[in-house]
Write a protein that holds these residues in place. Structure first.
Motif, PDB file in Angstrom:
ATOM      1  N   GLY A   9      61.468  23.122  36.230  1.00  0.00           N
ATOM      2  CA  GLY A   9      61.550  21.817  35.609  1.00  0.00           C
ATOM      3  C   GLY A   9      62.122  21.914  34.217  1.00  0.00           C
ATOM      4  N   SER A  10      62.006  20.810  33.494  1.00  0.00           N
ATOM      5  CA  SER A  10      62.527  20.744  32.125  1.00  0.00           C
ATOM      6  C   SER A  10      61.364  20.639  31.146  1.00  0.00           C
ATOM      7  N   VAL A  11      61.371  21.501  30.146  1.00  0.00           N
ATOM      8  CA  VAL A  11      60.324  21.490  29.130  1.00  0.00           C
ATOM      9  C   VAL A  11      60.956  21.705  27.762  1.00  0.00           C
ATOM     10  N   GLN A  12      60.202  21.368  26.733  1.00  0.00           N
ATOM     11  CA  GLN A  12      60.654  21.644  25.378  1.00  0.00           C
ATOM     12  C   GLN A  12      60.234  23.056  24.982  1.00  0.00           C
ATOM     13  N   ALA A  13      60.939  23.587  24.021  1.00  0.00           N
ATOM     14  CA  ALA A  13      60.610  24.913  23.511  1.00  0.00           C
ATOM     15  C   ALA A  13      59.144  24.966  23.101  1.00  0.00           C
ATOM     16  N   GLY A  14      58.504  26.075  23.460  1.00  0.00           N
ATOM     17  CA  GLY A  14      57.082  26.236  23.190  1.00  0.00           C
ATOM     18  C   GLY A  14      56.190  25.807  24.331  1.00  0.00           C
ATOM     19  N   GLY A  15      56.767  25.133  25.308  1.00  0.00           N
ATOM     20  CA  GLY A  15      56.003  24.662  26.447  1.00  0.00           C
ATOM     21  C   GLY A  15      55.769  25.738  27.497  1.00  0.00           C
ATOM     22  N   SER A  16      55.132  25.316  28.596  1.00  0.00           N
ATOM     23  CA  SER A  16      54.774  26.243  29.669  1.00  0.00           C
ATOM     24  C   SER A  16      55.165  25.679  31.026  1.00  0.00           C
ATOM     25  N   LEU A  17      55.407  26.589  31.944  1.00  0.00           N
ATOM     26  CA  LEU A  17      55.631  26.257  33.349  1.00  0.00           C
ATOM     27  C   LEU A  17      55.035  27.369  34.195  1.00  0.00           C
ATOM     28  N   ARG A  18      54.659  27.021  35.408  1.00  0.00           N
ATOM     29  CA  ARG A  18      54.229  28.044  36.361  1.00  0.00           C
ATOM     30  C   ARG A  18      55.074  27.924  37.613  1.00  0.00           C
ATOM     31  N   GLN A 116      65.396  30.759  47.248  1.00  0.00           N
ATOM     32  CA  GLN A 116      66.573  29.945  46.976  1.00  0.00           C
ATOM     33  C   GLN A 116      66.780  29.656  45.500  1.00  0.00           C
ATOM     34  N   GLY A 117      65.795  29.934  44.666  1.00  0.00           N
ATOM     35  CA  GLY A 117      65.947  29.673  43.237  1.00  0.00           C
ATOM     36  C   GLY A 117      65.354  28.344  42.827  1.00  0.00           C
ATOM     37  N   THR A 118      64.772  28.324  41.651  1.00  0.00           N
ATOM     38  CA  THR A 118      64.240  27.095  41.075  1.00  0.00           C
ATOM     39  C   THR A 118      64.681  27.047  39.612  1.00  0.00           C
ATOM     40  N   LEU A 119      65.155  25.884  39.170  1.00  0.00           N
ATOM     41  CA  LEU A 119      65.791  25.769  37.866  1.00  0.00           C
ATOM     42  C   LEU A 119      64.774  25.492  36.769  1.00  0.00           C
ATOM     43  N   VAL A 120      64.872  26.272  35.711  1.00  0.00           N
ATOM     44  CA  VAL A 120      64.057  26.082  34.509  1.00  0.00           C
ATOM     45  C   VAL A 120      64.988  25.755  33.348  1.00  0.00           C
ATOM     46  N   THR A 121      64.732  24.628  32.700  1.00  0.00           N
ATOM     47  CA  THR A 121      65.542  24.210  31.564  1.00  0.00           C
ATOM     48  C   THR A 121      64.631  24.016  30.359  1.00  0.00           C
ATOM     49  N   VAL A 122      64.926  24.723  29.287  1.00  0.00           N
ATOM     50  CA  VAL A 122      64.125  24.645  28.072  1.00  0.00           C
ATOM     51  C   VAL A 122      64.998  24.079  26.951  1.00  0.00           C
ATOM     52  N   SER A 123      64.581  22.972  26.398  1.00  0.00           N
ATOM     53  CA  SER A 123      65.347  22.326  25.337  1.00  0.00           C
ATOM     54  C   SER A 123      64.728  22.628  23.975  1.00  0.00           C
ATOM     55  N   SER A 124      65.586  22.662  22.978  1.00  0.00           N
ATOM     56  CA  SER A 124      65.108  22.996  21.621  1.00  0.00           C
ATOM     57  C   SER A 124      64.647  21.758  20.874  1.00  0.00           C
TER      58      SER A 124
END
Length: 124
Positions: A9-18, A116-124
């Motif tokens: 998913g998409s998160v801001q810098a400093g965030g978390s994903l599992r 198949q891959g999962t997209l991680v997007t981290v925004s500043s």
């Protein structure tokens, strides 16, 4: 063996994903499991790996201390907990299984099965 990755998913810098990767088949406990990632225009790189019995883990220097790999053999699932995310973590994340060797390896060509891959997007 089929691997199904999810959790990106998409998160801001400093965030978390599992991230999660569910595997088919009844021999999941015999696989070394790993996560790799590939950013646009870059080669696929190793992120983390875990041994068959979950007692050994290895991490890329760039994620050491921020990411944690875990494996639930009862659920046929491997996880990647990603904390303190940085924009440079943005990539397509793949899970992979090594069905041949017991040691935890870090080269992509040493792994036999891929999700198949999962997209991680981290925004500043």
């Amino acid at each position: 063996v089929q691997l199904q990755a999810s959790g990106g998913g998409s998160v801001q810098a400093g965030g978390s994903l599992r991230l999660s990767c569910a595997a088919s088949g009844r021999t999941f406990s015999t696989y070394v499991m790993a996560w790799f990632r590939q950013a646009p225009g870059k080669e696929r790189e190793f992120v983390a790996a875990i041994s068959r019995t979950t007692d050994i883990t290895r991490y890329a220097d760039s994620v050491e201390g921020r990411f944690t790999i875990s494996k639930d053999n009862a659920k046929n699932t491997v996880y990647l907990q990603m904390n303190s995310l940085k924009p440079e973590d943005t990539a397509l994340y793949y899970c992979a299984a090594d069905a041949q060797f017991m040691i935890v390896r870090t080269r992509s060509n040493e792994y036999d099965y891929w999700g198949q891959g999962t997209l991680v997007t981290v925004s500043s």
